[in-house]
Enzyme design. Structure first.
Site, PDB file in Angstrom:
ATOM      1  N   CYS A   6      52.797 -62.561 -27.883  1.00 13.28           N
ATOM      2  CA  CYS A   6      52.020 -62.316 -29.099  1.00 13.28           C
ATOM      3  C   CYS A   6      52.352 -60.946 -29.697  1.00 13.28           C
ATOM      4  O   CYS A   6      53.439 -60.754 -30.209  1.00 13.28           O
ATOM      5  CB  CYS A   6      50.534 -62.488 -28.816  1.00 13.28           C
ATOM      6  N   GLU A  45      49.636 -68.501 -21.545  1.00 14.43           N
ATOM      7  CA  GLU A  45      48.528 -68.443 -20.581  1.00 14.43           C
ATOM      8  C   GLU A  45      47.333 -69.271 -21.035  1.00 14.43           C
ATOM      9  O   GLU A  45      46.373 -69.462 -20.278  1.00 14.43           O
ATOM     10  CB  GLU A  45      48.116 -66.987 -20.354  1.00 14.43           C
ATOM     11  N   HIS A  95      50.566 -68.222 -26.940  1.00 15.97           N
ATOM     12  CA  HIS A  95      49.930 -67.830 -25.679  1.00 15.97           C
ATOM     13  C   HIS A  95      50.210 -68.848 -24.570  1.00 15.97           C
ATOM     14  O   HIS A  95      49.472 -69.823 -24.428  1.00 15.97           O
ATOM     15  CB  HIS A  95      48.421 -67.696 -25.878  1.00 15.97           C
TER      16      HIS A  95
END
EC number: 6.3.5.5
Length: 366
Positions: A248, A335, A333
């Site tokens: 990001c 994650e 993202h």
């Protein structure tokens, strides 16, 4: 009886709804998020620092808030806008309602408004300054205030850790630069056995190299990447010496350090359902995203970076890789939290990159 509250936009429009959360009214940049679940993770994502989130899904708060699903210790957003806020959550893990949580962290909100109309306005006109008032007579005064309001410009400094700390693992050592990290980045690295040292955003290349890590990660974070230029020399100082992975804001800073430029998007990408194409394999991942800036693809032409991923909705750059050095990044993202886990294999790629680099160094020094 529910108390009235008004959401006011800088273009003079306003929406009448009901009081939600704190009475500490604030202003911020209003954005929209299209995720259907994961509102707790969204609210606690430091990348939303200073912003007012409009949730497009019509019912928010229906499974409550619990202590385990926060992505940061203290939410830093400036407001929440929902169509309907659940007052009676149904989930065995829930501990507080949405209203109670927002009030606890001094975050104002509003419910009972037409979030579809607000979303269309942002989509058509771009992000706007917005604020709340509980007094209808104050609307015009707030409009004038919004037109000239200076929004915060030091968000990363606000949310970054002030001192280094370690999340213990047993295998590879990773230094994570905290620009406003989500906790699940640390969890994903720990799950793969990594010992993670989280350091402040302005840590120098020399300080990082003195820790002798196997890899370096740059986290997500809020705001304009051009305002975090303190990180650019650090990135240039470690590239080629340690494997590198940016997420990001970390992705944007990676690109800027190599001579690329960024631009502010009209309304950004925020949600858990954004399709991204891997240009190397043709594979499509559904990704979690939260960014209002993007890298100008044309500015990459004279750099050593190649585009690896693009957004299918608008063609913007979603992934980069250095042509010669062990370094890559993604705008989205992997994650998740919230969102699908389609892309968490990127953490495995980072692990492989670190192991390969370590073995190559061993052979050179043998």
């Amino acid at each position: 009886m529910l108390e009235k509250r008004y959401l006011v936009l800088e273009d003079g429009s306003y929406y009448e709804g009901y009081r939600l959360g704190s009475d500490d009214l604030s202003i911020g940049e209003i954005v929209f998020n299209t995720a259907m679940t994961g509102y707790q993770e969204t609210i606690s994502d430091p990348s939303y620092t200073g912003q007012i989130i409009t949730f497009t899904y019509p019912l928010i708060g229906n499974y409550g808030i619990n202590r385990d699903d926060f992505e940061s210790l203290t939410p830093k957003l400036n407001g929440v806008v929902v169509k309907e806020a659940s007052t009676h959550p149904s989930n065995f893990r829930h501990q507080k309602t949405l209203h109670e949580t927002l009030a606890q962290y001094h975050i104002p909100g509003i419910s009972g408004v037409d979030t579809r109309s607000i979303t269309r306005k942002i989509r058509n006109h771009g992000v706007l300054r917005a604020g709340f008032t509980d007094n209808k007579d104050n609307i015009q005064e707030l409009v004038e205030q919004l037109k000239t309001a200076e929004l915060p410009r030091d968000e990363v400094q606000t949310v970054s850790t002030k001192t280094p700390y370690v999340s213990t693992g047993s295998d590879l050592s990773v230094v994570l630069l905290d620009f406003g990290k989500k906790q699940n980045i640390v969890r994903e690295l720990n799950l793969r056995g990594c010992n993670v040292t989280v350091v402040p955003y302005d840590t120098s290349a020399e300080e990082i190299l003195s820790m002798s890590p196997d890899g370096v990660m740059l986290s997500n974070g809020p705001g304009d990447p051009d305002e975090v230029d303190v990180a650019l020399d650090m990135i240039r100082g470690i590239l080629g010496k340690i494997p590198f992975f940016g997420i990001c804001l970390g992705h944007q800073l990676f690109a800027l350090s190599q001579g690329a430029t960024s631009f502010k998007m009209k309304f950004g990408h925020r949600g858990a359902n954004h399709p991204v194409k891997d240009l190397r394999t043709g594979k499509i991942d559904i990704t979690s995203q939260n960014h209002g800036y993007s890298i100008d693809r044309d500015s990459l032409k004279n750099t050593d970076l190649e585009v690896t991923h693009i957004a299918l909705n608008d063609g913007t750059v979603e992934g980069l890789r250095h042509k010669e050095l062990p370094a890559f990044s993604v705008q989205y993202h992997p994650e998740a939290r919230p969102g699908p886990s389609d892309s968490n294999y990127l953490f495995d790629e980072f692990i492989t990159m670190m192991k390969d680099f370590k073995e190559k160094e061993r052979q050179i020094n043998a």
